[in-house]
Design a protein around this motif. Structure first.
Motif, PDB file in Angstrom:
ATOM      1  N   VAL A  24      23.150  30.503 -46.529  1.00  0.00           N
ATOM      2  CA  VAL A  24      22.239  30.276 -46.029  1.00  0.00           C
ATOM      3  C   VAL A  24      22.496  28.981 -45.155  1.00  0.00           C
ATOM      4  O   VAL A  24      22.072  27.620 -45.481  1.00  0.00           O
ATOM      5  CB  VAL A  24      21.265  30.730 -46.388  1.00  0.00           C
ATOM      6  CG1 VAL A  24      19.884  30.088 -46.400  1.00  0.00           C
ATOM      7  CG2 VAL A  24      20.684  32.280 -47.726  1.00  0.00           C
ATOM      8  N   HIS A  64      15.445  29.830 -54.878  1.00  0.00           N
ATOM      9  CA  HIS A  64      16.576  30.392 -54.956  1.00  0.00           C
ATOM     10  C   HIS A  64      16.804  29.924 -53.930  1.00  0.00           C
ATOM     11  O   HIS A  64      18.418  30.144 -54.034  1.00  0.00           O
ATOM     12  CB  HIS A  64      16.542  32.015 -55.297  1.00  0.00           C
ATOM     13  CG  HIS A  64      16.232  32.698 -56.423  1.00  0.00           C
ATOM     14  ND1 HIS A  64      16.596  32.742 -57.888  1.00  0.00           N
ATOM     15  CD2 HIS A  64      14.620  32.875 -56.545  1.00  0.00           C
ATOM     16  CE1 HIS A  64      15.816  32.936 -58.707  1.00  0.00           C
ATOM     17  NE2 HIS A  64      14.734  33.373 -57.912  1.00  0.00           N
ATOM     18  N   GLU A  65      16.731  29.944 -52.938  1.00  0.00           N
ATOM     19  CA  GLU A  65      16.952  29.683 -51.627  1.00  0.00           C
ATOM     20  C   GLU A  65      15.963  29.087 -50.200  1.00  0.00           C
ATOM     21  O   GLU A  65      14.482  29.258 -50.760  1.00  0.00           O
ATOM     22  CB  GLU A  65      18.085  31.425 -50.495  1.00  0.00           C
ATOM     23  CG  GLU A  65      18.445  31.360 -51.473  1.00  0.00           C
ATOM     24  CD  GLU A  65      18.930  32.863 -50.660  1.00  0.00           C
ATOM     25  OE1 GLU A  65      20.669  33.190 -51.074  1.00  0.00           O
ATOM     26  OE2 GLU A  65      18.260  33.684 -50.342  1.00  0.00           O
ATOM     27  N   ARG A 110      21.053  34.638 -43.657  1.00  0.00           N
ATOM     28  CA  ARG A 110      21.663  34.522 -43.390  1.00  0.00           C
ATOM     29  C   ARG A 110      23.191  35.395 -42.653  1.00  0.00           C
ATOM     30  O   ARG A 110      23.640  35.829 -41.930  1.00  0.00           O
ATOM     31  CB  ARG A 110      22.028  35.396 -44.595  1.00  0.00           C
ATOM     32  CG  ARG A 110      21.143  35.179 -46.112  1.00  0.00           C
ATOM     33  CD  ARG A 110      21.112  36.537 -47.159  1.00  0.00           C
ATOM     34  NE  ARG A 110      20.145  35.802 -48.434  1.00  0.00           N
ATOM     35  CZ  ARG A 110      18.486  35.880 -47.759  1.00  0.00           C
ATOM     36  NH1 ARG A 110      18.125  36.724 -47.376  1.00  0.00           N
ATOM     37  NH2 ARG A 110      17.701  35.438 -49.198  1.00  0.00           N
ATOM     38  N   ALA A 131      26.958  30.822 -52.937  1.00  0.00           N
ATOM     39  CA  ALA A 131      26.716  31.940 -52.815  1.00  0.00           C
ATOM     40  C   ALA A 131      26.694  33.243 -53.867  1.00  0.00           C
ATOM     41  O   ALA A 131      26.138  33.303 -55.205  1.00  0.00           O
ATOM     42  CB  ALA A 131      26.175  33.303 -51.816  1.00  0.00           C
ATOM     43  N   GLN A 186      15.210  27.723 -46.405  1.00  0.00           N
ATOM     44  CA  GLN A 186      15.523  27.805 -44.417  1.00  0.00           C
ATOM     45  C   GLN A 186      14.408  26.964 -43.914  1.00  0.00           C
ATOM     46  O   GLN A 186      12.957  27.797 -44.343  1.00  0.00           O
ATOM     47  CB  GLN A 186      16.136  28.633 -44.377  1.00  0.00           C
ATOM     48  CG  GLN A 186      16.306  28.478 -42.930  1.00  0.00           C
ATOM     49  CD  GLN A 186      16.825  30.341 -42.632  1.00  0.00           C
ATOM     50  OE1 GLN A 186      16.423  31.268 -42.424  1.00  0.00           O
ATOM     51  NE2 GLN A 186      19.017  30.122 -42.834  1.00  0.00           N
TER      52      GLN A 186
END
Length: 527
Positions: free
Chosen positions: A520, A430-431, A514, A253, A433
């Motif tokens: 993450v 970007h992320e 997070r 990150a 999950q």
């Protein structure tokens, strides 16, 4: 005679002739003689010569850097070392009981025998090396130790590691010189000006990150080191204003945000940033593209480490995701559920044994990562083991009684969505999950993006009410390993009753969970 060291500006070629197994074993026996192989007492353990000193003797005997010695020599010396470690551990009642429970009553004669030594996990580490620290061979009261704590765990339970200070200094030297010679020099080399190596890892609250990785980075020959800790945009701009090429190591990150932090820098400062080293895990393709758009000369590489092992594997070239072990630092194993080595190309669990640990050995520690075993590098030059990150051990999607690799499931879903022209998650997200709601049998893939309404509309329009479910049931069987692909097909996935949702959320959305240090997790299970 002074030790043979690796030049920071050139990797010397090994000058050794081929060595047979018998000759290599004889050399290892001379380097660690029987009197040192079986220390008679705890007092004797504290007086043992360091393993680094034996590595240096091997260099002198073979007239080449340790990292370039024939595999036969490295294998023989490491086997001799782990035999010594088992003999040392047997001096401790707790280790003696643990090894006896697995039928291990003495040092392993071969690597095959070594694989019978029981695997350790974080619970073993906690029981052996916290509170009264009963697993230490040389007691903590003797002094000369450093205690560090894990700062990246999500369990909330503290976890400490005990290191001998004298051996910690040795590991910093081994890893730092390896980084300079085989990873960083090709990017920072050339010219006569200063070269810089920074880390933004934290160094407080007993966390190991900044302390231990910083210890390695400071030992890279020919560089100037700065342990910056977490930085703001003005601090980063100041650091990058120094003349000369730069490399920076941080958590994933922390690397991902450098594009945003450096947007206002001068062109010269941006061009001086040559290497970004991200910590364990995966840096999304979207973040890589953003970084390289800001920093035109940047190469992005993986620095794989853990609290218990400050340098496990280094990515040497951007073209390949393969990680190279640092020869002589750890015994790195990729094992199956029985603790046996998997074959090349097969996936297993990462297990490490720190070879520089006379006073506080920790045998065969599972770190919670999945790796693919890759063929060794066999010169000319570097000779070492290689492996490739395949995800965290807990990155598993449970569909009733079946288990699917979340990282491979993401790869399959990404390809399916790209093929139907909906979205390229590598470019947009970007992320990401997965959230598995087991009771309601729903798996949601959360993706943080810039354009939430636009991507949501495009996905709904392209796939309709049932299209996303079809993508899901066709992608999931591809997330099984090569040897388990017969366990599932689209029909069987559909019969599990699971629904699949793709939800786009804004950056920094609270819906994505997070850890306390901003990591993450790929998978989160819910009731």
């Amino acid at each position: 005679m002074s030790p043979v060291t690796v030049s920071p500006t050139a990797v010397p070629q090994a000058r050794t002739a081929p060595v047979g197994a018998a000759e290599a074993a004889a050399l290892a026996d001379r380097l660690i003689p029987d009197a040192e192989l079986r220390p008679e007492s705890v007092d004797a353990v504290g007086k043992l010569p360091s393993f680094l000193s034996r590595m240096r003797e091997a260099e002198r005997a073979c007239q080449a850097p340790y990292s370039e010695l024939p595999h036969e020599v490295q294998d023989a010396l490491v086997l001799r070392r782990i035999q010594q470690m088992v003999n040392t551990a047997l001096l401790n009642p707790l280790w003696r009981e643990r090894l006896a429970g697995a039928g291990v009553g003495g040092a392993p004669a071969t690597y095959q025998d070594w694989q019978a030594v029981p695997l350790s996990d974080k619970d073993v580490q906690r029981d052996f090396f916290m509170d009264d620290r009963p697993g230490m061979v040389v007691p903590i009261a003797a002094g000369g130790f450093e205690i560090v704590a894990s700062g990246g765990t999500s369990s909330g339970r503290p976890l400490e590691t005990v290191y001998s200070l004298r051996e910690l200094r040795d590991t910093y030297e081994v890893a730092g010189h390896f980084m300079g010679a085989y990873q960083l020099d090709r990017y920072l080399g050339g010219g006569t000006g200063p070269r810089w190596l920074y880390t933004t890892l934290a160094d407080y609250q007993m966390w190991s990150s900044g302390t231990m990785v910083g210890g390695v980075l400071a030992q890279v020959p020919g560089i100037n080191y700065i342990g910056a800790g977490p930085v703001t945009a003005p601090v980063l701009e100041h650091m990058f204003s120094y003349p000369g090429p730069k490399a920076l190591m941080g958590i994933t990150a922390g690397i991902a945000i450098l594009g945003e932090l450096g947007a206002g820098m001068s062109r010269e400062a941006k061009e001086s940033f040559r290497v970004a080293l991200y910590g364990s895990g995966v840096l999304p393709q979207r973040k890589r593209a953003e970084l390289q758009a800001v920093y035109p000369n940047l190469t992005i590489l993986s620095y794989f480490a853990a609290t218990q092992a400050e340098t496990i594997g280094l990515q040497l070239r951007a073209e390949s995701p393969v990680l190279a072990a640092v020869p002589g630092l750890h015994l790195v194993e990729i094992v199956d559920e029985q603790g046996r080595w998997v074959g090349e190309g097969e996936e297993g669990e990462l297990v490490v044994t720190r070879l520089h640990a006379h006073e506080a050995p920790l045998l065969r520690l599972k770190l919670g990562d999945r790796m693919i075993r890759r063929p060794r590098l066999d010169g000319p030059g570097l000779r070492t083991g290689q492996f490739e990150f395949a995800g965290r051990t807990g990155d598993i999607l449970h569909l009733n009684d079946s288990q699917y690799s979340a990282s491979r499931a993401y790869d399959a879903l990404r390809e399916e969505l790209r093929a139907v022209g909906v979205v390229d998650l590598d470019e947009a997200a970007h992320e990401i999950q997965f959230v598995n709601h087991r009771e309601s049998r729903t798996i949601t893939l959360l993706a943080s993006v810039d354009d939430v309404p636009g991507l949501t509309y495009r996905t709904d329009a392209a796939l309709g009410p049932y299209g996303l479910q079809r993508v899901f049931v066709h992608a999931m069987p591809r997330s099984l390993s090569l040897f388990n692909q017969g366990e599932a097909n689209p029909v069987s996935v559909e019969k599990t009753g699971y629904r699949f949702l793709l939800k786009f959320v804004h950056r920094s959305s609270n819906e994505i969970e997070r850890t306390s240090v901003g990591k993450v997790p790929l998978v989160r299970d819910r009731g």
